[in-house]
Design a protein around this motif. Sequence first.
Motif, short mmCIF file in Angstrom:
data_model
loop_
_atom_site.label_atom_id
_atom_site.label_comp_id
_atom_site.label_asym_id
_atom_site.label_seq_id
_atom_site.Cartn_x
_atom_site.Cartn_y
_atom_site.Cartn_z
N PRO A 1 0.82 -1.21 0.00
CA PRO A 1 0.00 0.00 0.00
C PRO A 1 0.85 1.26 0.00
N ALA A 2 0.39 2.26 -0.72
CA ALA A 2 1.04 3.57 -0.75
C ALA A 2 0.04 4.62 -0.29
N SER A 3 0.55 5.73 0.21
CA SER A 3 -0.30 6.84 0.66
C SER A 3 0.03 8.08 -0.14
N GLY A 4 -0.96 8.92 -0.33
CA GLY A 4 -0.71 10.16 -1.06
C GLY A 4 -2.00 10.87 -1.40
N ASN A 5 -1.88 11.88 -2.25
CA ASN A 5 -3.02 12.66 -2.72
C ASN A 5 -3.02 12.67 -4.25
N LEU A 6 -4.19 12.61 -4.82
CA LEU A 6 -4.35 12.71 -6.27
C LEU A 6 -5.33 13.83 -6.57
N THR A 7 -5.04 14.57 -7.63
CA THR A 7 -6.01 15.52 -8.18
C THR A 7 -6.41 14.99 -9.55
N ILE A 8 -7.69 14.67 -9.71
CA ILE A 8 -8.20 14.07 -10.93
C ILE A 8 -9.05 15.09 -11.66
N GLU A 9 -8.58 15.56 -12.80
CA GLU A 9 -9.34 16.52 -13.59
C GLU A 9 -10.14 15.75 -14.63
N VAL A 10 -11.45 15.95 -14.62
CA VAL A 10 -12.36 15.18 -15.45
C VAL A 10 -12.93 16.08 -16.55
N PRO A 11 -12.87 15.66 -17.82
CA PRO A 11 -13.43 16.47 -18.91
C PRO A 11 -14.96 16.43 -18.89
N GLU A 12 -15.58 17.41 -19.56
CA GLU A 12 -17.04 17.50 -19.57
C GLU A 12 -17.69 16.33 -20.29
N SER A 13 -16.92 15.61 -21.07
CA SER A 13 -17.47 14.49 -21.83
C SER A 13 -17.56 13.20 -21.04
N MET A 14 -17.19 13.23 -19.77
CA MET A 14 -17.17 12.00 -18.97
C MET A 14 -18.00 12.15 -17.70
N SER A 15 -18.38 11.01 -17.14
CA SER A 15 -19.07 10.95 -15.85
C SER A 15 -18.31 9.99 -14.95
N ALA A 16 -18.31 10.24 -13.65
CA ALA A 16 -17.63 9.38 -12.68
C ALA A 16 -18.65 8.80 -11.72
N TYR A 17 -18.44 7.52 -11.35
CA TYR A 17 -19.39 6.82 -10.50
C TYR A 17 -18.84 6.50 -9.11
N SER A 18 -17.62 6.02 -9.07
CA SER A 18 -17.06 5.63 -7.77
C SER A 18 -15.54 5.52 -7.88
N LEU A 19 -14.90 5.42 -6.71
CA LEU A 19 -13.47 5.14 -6.60
C LEU A 19 -13.34 3.84 -5.82
N THR A 20 -12.52 2.93 -6.33
CA THR A 20 -12.34 1.64 -5.66
C THR A 20 -10.87 1.44 -5.33
N PHE A 21 -10.62 0.57 -4.34
CA PHE A 21 -9.26 0.44 -3.81
C PHE A 21 -8.93 -1.02 -3.54
N GLY A 22 -7.66 -1.34 -3.73
CA GLY A 22 -7.21 -2.70 -3.47
C GLY A 22 -5.88 -2.71 -2.74
#
Length: 584
Positions: free
Chosen positions: A563-584
């Motif tokens: 496992p790693a720790s950190g921060n992400l900034t996810i820039e999403v274009p207007e042409s897409m939709s996001a539903y969830s974030l999953t982790f393993g």
Amino acid sequence: MIPEILLIGLIGGLVTGVSPCILPVLPIVLAVSADAKRKPLLVALGIAISFTAITLLGTLALSVLGLPSATLRWVGVALLVIVGLSMLFPALGHLLEKPFATIQVPSWISSKTRGSAGKGSGFGIGLALGAVYAPCAGPVLAAVTVAGATGDIGWPTVILAFSFAFGACVPLFFFALAGSAWSKRAQFATDNRARISRVAGALVLALALAIATDVPAKLQRTLPDWTASIQQKFNSSEDTQSVLNGLRGDSSEDGAQAASASLNACRDEDPSRLLDCGDVPAFEGLTNWINTTPAGSAIDPAHPEKRDGRQTITLVDFWAYACINCQRANEHVTKLYDRYRDYGLNVVGVHAPEYAFEHDAANVAMATNEQGIHYPVAQDNDFLTWNNFSNRYWPAHYLVDAHGRVRQIHEGEGAYAATERLVRQLLADANPGIELPAPIEANTDDAPIATMGRNLETYLGTDRASLFSNPLSEYRAGVHDFAYVDPAEKGYSLEGPWELRGQSISPAGPGAKIHLNYHAALVQIVASGKGELTVTGSDGKVTKFPASEVPGTIDLVKTDGKPASGNLTIEVPESMSAYSLTFG
């Protein structure tokens, strides 16, 4: 059915027997076993028999005899005092042990547990310990306790009770065996048996006093339960629940059965999201209200009333004051109530007794005060409300919204931050525009025990979202322009223009971003649409992730398994939709 009952009881007892709950009696078991005259097997057998009898029949017997509910516990403490004195004064000990010395055990066991010296027993000590032994609560013990308290005792319950007690005493037997073996083999012990016996007697007296004043409970509250993960898996398994449901039966009316089924369907669901578990069952048979005047006034989760102009929600918390798990959980429930009671949160502590001495109103009132509980508490000595909720655990809480619907069920300790977030969400839903104080719980306890450490699956749509750090009043269906907010540990926040829907979120203009704080070996986003995600890591590195028209998962972080720790900034274009974030 009988073999399954035996196995479930035995496993449940074994898990309990290696938990912190054995700590109050363990020193006594070791101390008395150091005396060569006490047989480890009979010490453990005495505990199992008296604990089983007291759990099943103690409440009924005391009621028939008209004796105070704490009688059996104080008898156990008194017997331990006598045991301690008998070890300090051998003549007294010989006199007291003589009636039990005639108990016969198989020769192959006797040869391993009895030294050549002495004719003592240890059975009487075991009987005394069984009266003060208070193992951790769980569904197996709950089933036995409720059957005993309500008089609904059949052979399956007796078998379950004794197999549980036997399993819980197996570890104690091996500790007793170890103490006995040491006393026989160590030269120091051989040369100083009389002194060791007297020291052990003094220790028994000291520990009897400690048990009488609940000193061990303070230690237990500070210790983590190292068997929590195992207990969680065992208690929630289909085999365990099948056996226990078969013992309980259900002779209630169709409506009550439907309500019970609706609640049971929610019990093992994710406690970090709001569910619809049906109408809250009725309060029934609650007596001796504490912290409310007049008794029980204006507390009706089924028909919540406004308080100070605000619509209220209710947390119904089942507990028992001697239950160590409950004592630890009560600290968090009390903090939650103190923080949000002025904003519309009611908490009702339903005290359902686990042991006979917990029926006493004065004991419950004293424990409520000592544990710093400020919310209303009522006694459910006849388990009427417990049965209405089909409850099966101490502690367990039911979060009820402003419409009288159960929205979360959580059994056992933990999920404190998750519960607080749901409380905040329900208060905001019931009172639009309400300004709530800052949260009090950290995010680190939200994960179920099996996934503790990494992020939970994180839903982004408003129907199931719970891990966001944006203001609760803003995170609702519609178009919003979010200001930047630091994401909480293992949480996320939105920045920029977004359109929020029940199942998904979509950018409502350029500059829409998701800020994520993570700890995992694998981070994925579930998205649809055609375009390219731009992801910036904690080190400033920018990575592009193309996506197709087909909905699916995109790996944003993938390590070699650590496992790693950190921060992400996810820039999403207007042409897409996001539903969830999953982790393993």
